[in-house]
Scaffold this active site. Structure first.
Site: not given
Ligand code: NAP
Length: 244
Positions: A149, A153
């Site tokens: 991861y 990033k």
């Molecule tokens: P999340 O709640 O798991 O949501 C991720 C979304 O991306 C879901 O709708 C998922 O759809 C979709 N997705 C994943 N793989 C996909 C694929 N192959 N094709 C199409 N859609 C896909 O995650 P989040 O926390 O909102 O994270 C969003 C972004 O923020 C990510 O890039 C993550 O790395 C980044 N981020 C998150 C955090 C945190 O603490 N939450 C911190 C830093 C950065 P499905 O569920 O259908 O797979």
């Protein structure tokens, strides 16, 4: 400064859940026409029910060709939020090739792929545009069990820098946001256990994890005219983790 995206077309990836879903809803509320891309149709259906003006596209962004076809069919994109992401936790010594491939395919290659298609269109239309890649504080801080991861990033950050360098001449701005932890479904996988969360919180000067709205606010700023001379940055939204 009042932000208004009336007349602008936005694409948000990973808009079914978590951060991407709230970005899509906020951009629509600010007047943009939003195309929400995600994988699970049920999530897109419920988003459409909540905000009927949002268009939805279901595609697995890990599929390079399918993603290219789906994104190429979306016309006149002014703003792209490359947000879809995933994680597989493991000790570096135990990481399996399939998990390495999966995380890199979604977190890095899909960001590259979608941005390339959208940028090419922006260049051809001479429209300019704004792109925000959702990276992570994991790009500049080593985190236990996050080898793939963190690397994915860090790759997004450098891609962001080079895209900004090459696309500035076309009036396309490219930035990343680099959040710490927000307790979305993805965030909970790594950080719901206090044994892991408490030491992380202790490293954050502001003493709390993020609300999803903290990240959405930063993305909206970077997309808006208020950031018209901001490009190529990796913006920590991390309560000061980067300085600790
Ligand atoms: P999340 O709640 O798991 O949501 C991720 C979304 O991306 C879901 O709708 C998922 O759809 C979709 N997705 C994943 N793989 C996909 C694929 N192959 N094709 C199409 N859609 C896909 O995650 P989040 O926390 O909102 O994270 C969003 C972004 O923020 C990510 O890039 C993550 O790395 C980044 N981020 C998150 C955090 C945190 O603490 N939450 C911190 C830093 C950065 P499905 O569920 O259908 O797979």
């Amino acid at each position: 400064m009042e932000i208004n995206f009336k007349g602008k077309n936005a694409v948000v990836t990973g808009a079914g859940k978590g951060i991407g879903r709230d970005v899509a809803k906020r951009l629509a509320a600010l007047g943009a026409h939003v195309v929400a891309i995600s994988r699970t149709q049920a999530d897109l259906d419920s988003l459409k029910t909540e905000v009927p003006s949002i268009e939805t596209v279901a595609v697995d962004l890990a599929d390079w060709a399918a993603a290219r076809t789906a994104v190429a069919a979306i016309p006149n994109v002014d703003m792209l939020v490359n947000n879809a992401g995933t994680n597989r936790l493991d000790k570096f010594l135990d990481v399996k090739e399939e998990d390495l491939d999966l995380v890199m395919d979604i977190n890095f290659k899909a960001v590259f792929n979608v941005a390339q298609v959208v940028s090419r269109q922006m260049v051809d239309r001479k429209s300019g545009g704004a792109i925000v890649n959702v990276s992570s504080a994991a790009s500049y801080r080593g985190l236990l069990d996050h080898a793939v991861y963190c690397a994915s990033k860090a790759a997004v950050d450098k891609l962001t820098n080079v895209m900004a360098l090459e696309l500035g001449q076309y009036k396309i701005r490219v930035n990343s946001v680099n959040p710490t932890v927000a307790l979305t479904e993805l965030g909970k996988i790594a950080w719901s256990d206090p044994v892991k969360a408490d030491p992380m919180l202790a490293r954050i000067p502001m003493g709390r994890f993020l609300e999803v709205s903290d990240i959405v606010d930063a993305i909206v700023y970077l997309l808006g005219d208020g950031a018209s001379m901001v490009t190529g940055i990796n913006l920590p939204v991390d309560g000061g983790l980067a300085t600790s």
